[in-house]
Design an enzyme around this catalytic site. Structure first.
Site, short mmCIF file in Angstrom:
data_model
loop_
_atom_site.label_atom_id
_atom_site.label_comp_id
_atom_site.label_asym_id
_atom_site.label_seq_id
_atom_site.Cartn_x
_atom_site.Cartn_y
_atom_site.Cartn_z
N HIS A 1 0.81 -1.17 0.01
CA HIS A 1 -0.08 0.12 -0.10
C HIS A 1 0.93 1.11 -0.03
O HIS A 1 1.69 1.48 0.97
CB HIS A 1 -0.98 -0.10 1.25
CG HIS A 1 -2.04 -1.02 1.38
ND1 HIS A 1 -3.20 -0.62 1.23
CD2 HIS A 1 -2.06 -2.25 1.01
CE1 HIS A 1 -4.04 -1.60 1.05
NE2 HIS A 1 -3.32 -2.71 1.08
N TYR B 1 -9.73 5.08 6.58
CA TYR B 1 -10.27 5.29 8.08
C TYR B 1 -10.99 6.49 7.77
O TYR B 1 -10.96 7.59 7.30
CB TYR B 1 -8.89 5.87 8.74
CG TYR B 1 -7.71 5.16 8.83
CD1 TYR B 1 -7.02 4.81 7.84
CD2 TYR B 1 -7.69 4.35 10.26
CE1 TYR B 1 -5.73 3.80 8.24
CE2 TYR B 1 -6.60 3.39 10.55
CZ TYR B 1 -5.63 3.24 9.47
OH TYR B 1 -4.71 2.28 9.78
N PRO C 1 -5.82 -0.05 18.15
CA PRO C 1 -5.61 -0.42 16.83
C PRO C 1 -5.49 0.41 15.74
O PRO C 1 -5.13 0.25 14.66
CB PRO C 1 -6.51 -1.67 16.41
CG PRO C 1 -7.83 -1.32 17.40
CD PRO C 1 -7.08 -0.50 18.51
N LYS D 1 -0.04 -0.57 14.86
CA LYS D 1 1.13 -0.57 15.38
C LYS D 1 1.47 -1.67 16.34
O LYS D 1 2.77 -1.92 16.62
CB LYS D 1 1.47 0.98 16.29
CG LYS D 1 1.70 1.95 15.56
CD LYS D 1 3.04 2.02 14.49
CE LYS D 1 2.97 3.19 13.51
NZ LYS D 1 3.15 2.66 12.23
N TYR E 1 2.90 6.35 10.29
CA TYR E 1 2.14 5.42 9.58
C TYR E 1 3.12 4.22 9.03
O TYR E 1 3.12 2.85 9.25
CB TYR E 1 1.24 6.00 8.47
CG TYR E 1 0.10 4.82 8.48
CD1 TYR E 1 -0.93 4.60 9.27
CD2 TYR E 1 0.20 4.09 7.33
CE1 TYR E 1 -1.92 3.60 9.07
CE2 TYR E 1 -0.78 2.78 7.20
CZ TYR E 1 -1.69 2.62 8.06
OH TYR E 1 -2.79 1.97 7.82
P1 RFL Z 1 -0.06 -12.30 21.37
O1 RFL Z 1 -0.25 -12.31 20.00
O2 RFL Z 1 -1.09 -11.77 22.14
O3 RFL Z 1 0.59 -13.72 21.70
C1 RFL Z 1 0.86 -14.14 23.02
C2 RFL Z 1 0.83 -15.59 23.31
O4 RFL Z 1 1.06 -15.99 24.46
C3 RFL Z 1 0.28 -16.98 24.83
N1 RFL Z 1 0.09 -17.04 26.36
C4 RFL Z 1 0.79 -17.80 27.19
N2 RFL Z 1 1.47 -18.70 26.80
C5 RFL Z 1 1.90 -19.58 27.88
N3 RFL Z 1 1.51 -19.45 29.41
C6 RFL Z 1 0.56 -18.26 29.40
N4 RFL Z 1 0.37 -18.22 30.72
C7 RFL Z 1 0.18 -17.70 28.56
N5 RFL Z 1 -0.59 -16.37 28.45
C8 RFL Z 1 -0.78 -16.24 27.06
C9 RFL Z 1 -1.14 -16.53 23.96
O5 RFL Z 1 -1.94 -17.70 24.01
C10 RFL Z 1 -0.51 -16.25 22.96
O6 RFL Z 1 -0.69 -17.03 22.00
O7 RFL Z 1 1.19 -11.27 21.72
P2 RFL Z 1 2.26 -10.76 20.75
O8 RFL Z 1 3.03 -12.03 20.26
O9 RFL Z 1 3.08 -9.96 21.46
O10 RFL Z 1 1.81 -10.11 19.40
C11 RFL Z 1 1.24 -8.91 19.51
C12 RFL Z 1 0.10 -8.83 18.52
O11 RFL Z 1 -0.72 -9.96 18.55
C13 RFL Z 1 -0.83 -7.36 18.81
O12 RFL Z 1 -0.09 -6.27 19.05
C14 RFL Z 1 -1.61 -7.24 17.47
O13 RFL Z 1 -2.47 -8.06 17.06
C15 RFL Z 1 -2.36 -5.64 17.60
N6 RFL Z 1 -3.16 -5.58 16.48
C16 RFL Z 1 -2.55 -4.77 15.20
N7 RFL Z 1 -1.28 -4.76 15.21
C17 RFL Z 1 -0.59 -4.20 14.05
O14 RFL Z 1 0.67 -3.85 14.02
N8 RFL Z 1 -1.48 -3.81 12.88
C18 RFL Z 1 -2.87 -4.04 12.98
O15 RFL Z 1 -3.21 -3.75 11.87
C19 RFL Z 1 -3.28 -4.58 14.11
N9 RFL Z 1 -4.69 -4.60 14.17
C20 RFL Z 1 -4.44 -5.27 16.49
C21 RFL Z 1 -5.32 -5.13 15.37
C22 RFL Z 1 -5.19 -6.10 17.68
C23 RFL Z 1 -6.66 -6.11 17.62
N10 RFL Z 1 -6.98 -6.92 18.70
C24 RFL Z 1 -8.13 -7.67 18.68
C25 RFL Z 1 -6.32 -6.70 19.94
C26 RFL Z 1 -6.55 -5.24 15.16
C27 RFL Z 1 -7.37 -5.66 16.44
C28 RFL Z 1 -8.69 -5.91 16.32
C1 PHB Z 2 -6.77 -4.58 9.91
O1 PHB Z 2 -6.65 -4.80 8.75
O2 PHB Z 2 -7.12 -5.52 10.74
C2 PHB Z 2 -6.42 -3.33 10.48
C3 PHB Z 2 -5.66 -2.37 9.41
C4 PHB Z 2 -5.40 -1.14 9.88
C5 PHB Z 2 -5.43 -0.62 11.29
C6 PHB Z 2 -5.84 -1.65 12.22
C7 PHB Z 2 -6.19 -2.84 11.85
O3 PHB Z 2 -5.25 0.56 11.72
#
Ligand code: RFL
Ligand code: PHB
Length: 391
Positions: free
Chosen positions: A73, A202, A294, A298, A386
């Protein structure tokens, strides 16, 4: 007793990427994950990768599918007062871009590489507890298949997300900074072509925030801001598509292709930082140490940059017997974390409708949006954050 050099808690993107980078440098790891692999892959989360994250996947030797299937993108779009405003992110940053590639796929690639290399991951490791990390001989205890197991290690990497045990193990020694937002995001995943395949959209409308994103040219990810107490059951697919359309400009609204949702969930929005990120031989990385709303995309990217700093520091320790990288890990990581916290908070404040804004606050938000899209300086500040600040 089992032994390894680095015990990694959590097989999310942070833990798996750390394991892969350390493996490339000849360092042994064991990953302990509370859930099954399928459960981890079932969580639909991030979708937008900074170049820093793409480069790390390449460094780990697993960027191939990401390059083949990810969508590059060059721009984003802001929609407000019923009009679209493209922001030429690449043009404003000297050619930098972001890549749309789902966290699920990235995690799948990391899991496959770990399995192919024969590296140990213990899924369904229960009651994980961390011991002795303030001394020379850390130990991790866990329950697996009904048996208590012990893992001796040189270092523990706490990559277990916001609700994990690693930060909880040092809760008396951390300072926590937190902001909770008065709304959530309702997200829908559907196998329909994205309305905007070249730019993430957005939207800020009187009805609230909206976001049009994608996972591929045939799979879309859309979000709308919703009240925190809404339940997924309150939102039929039809209600979701109607609401999304009402928050966009007429052209996008007409072009949205709708279809049955294959996933639908509500996520609360939070800003959170725990300081420091190192406690003796325990290091926190990713969501275990910090959360961003989100809006700026980041979260996953910060997990990747933590892992870059931490893997470099551990490699330096084993290769050069130097503690410099380990000693600087927390401060280096936090510097980047706080800048992403600031950006995510700012973009969230700019693009959402807050219950207590009032007429004055609303006029300020309108003015800031207008300034942002008409000032090259302001658009550049948005664009460079971004695409991701340098490591
Ligand atoms: P995770 O992915 O939460 O993984 C942690 C793992 O640890 C396990 N765990 C345990 N294991 C052993 N013993 C325990 N006691 C444990 N407790 C937990 C869990 O089961 C899990 O498998 O953390 P990690 O690896 O730090 O990764 C972080 C990312 O997952 C998170 O920051 C992103 O998903 C955030 N996020 C986004 N980030 C972006 O960079 N770009 C995006 O577009 C973006 N969109 C989003 C997002 C997060 C969202 N939600 C639902 C929070 C959109 C959404 C909607
Ligand atoms: C996504 O594709 O899930 C997404 C994209 C941009 C954002 C957050 C989530 O800022």
């Amino acid at each position: 007793m089992r032994k390894t050099q680095v015990a990694i808690i959590g097989a999310g993107p942070a833990g798996l990427l750390l394991g892969q980078l350390l493996h490339k440098a000849g360092i042994d790891t064991v990953i302990l994950e509370r859930q099954t692999a399928d459960y981890v892959l079932g969580r639909i989360r991030a979708g937008i990768l900074e170049q820093v994250t793409v480069d790390l996947m390449d460094e780990a030797g697993i960027g191939e599918r990401l390059h083949a299937e990810g969508t590059v993108h060059h721009a984003i779009e802001l929609v407000f007062q019923g009009e679209r405003h493209p922001i030429d992110v690449a043009g404003l940053t000297g050619g930098k871009v972001v890549t749309a590639y789902g966290q699920t796929e990235l995690t799948r690639d990391l899991m496959a590489a770990r399995q192919a290399a024969g590296l140990p991951t213990v899924y369904e490791a229960r009651d994980v507890s961390l011991h002795g990390f303030d001394g020379e001989r850390p130990l991790v205890r866990y329950l697996h298949d009904g048996r208590t197991e012990e893992l001796a290690c040189d270092f523990i990497a706490g990559c277990d997300g916001f609700h994990g045990v690693s930060r909880a193990a040092v809760k008396d020694h951390v300072t926590e900074y937190e902001k909770v937002y008065p709304f959530g995001w309702l997200g829908v995943l559907a196998d329909v072509p994205p309305v905007s395949p070249h730019a993430i959209v957005y939207g800020n409308s009187e009805r609230g925030f909206s976001l049009c994103s994608m996972r591929s040219l045939t799979r879309s990810r859309y979000y709308v801001q919703c009240p925190l107490d809404d339940k997924v059951e309150d939102w039929s697919d039809q209600r979701f598509w109607d609401e999304l359309r009402r928050r966009l400009d007429p052209d996008l609204a007409e072009r949205i292709v709708t279809g049955p949702s294959i996933e639908k969930s509500i996520a609360p929005l939070r800003s959170f930082v725990a300081e420091p990120m190192r406690f003796g031989r325990l290091f926190l990385a990713g969501d275990a140490a910090h959360i961003v709303p989100p809006t700026g995309a980041k979260g996953l990217n910060l997990a990747a940059s933590d892992v870059k700093y931490l893997s470099s520091a551990l490699i330096e320790h084993y290769r050069e017997k130097s503690a410099t990288g380990l000693d600087h890990y927390s401060a280096r990581a936090l510097q980047r974390v706080w800048k992403a916290e600031r950006f995510s908070w700012w973009l969230t404040s700019l693009m959402h409708r807050f219950p207590d804004t009032g007429a004055f606050g609303q006029r300020l938000q309108d003015a800031e949006l207008d300034y942002l899209v008409h000032s090259r300086a302001a658009s550049t500040a948005l664009a460079e954050n971004y695409v991701g600040l340098p490591l």
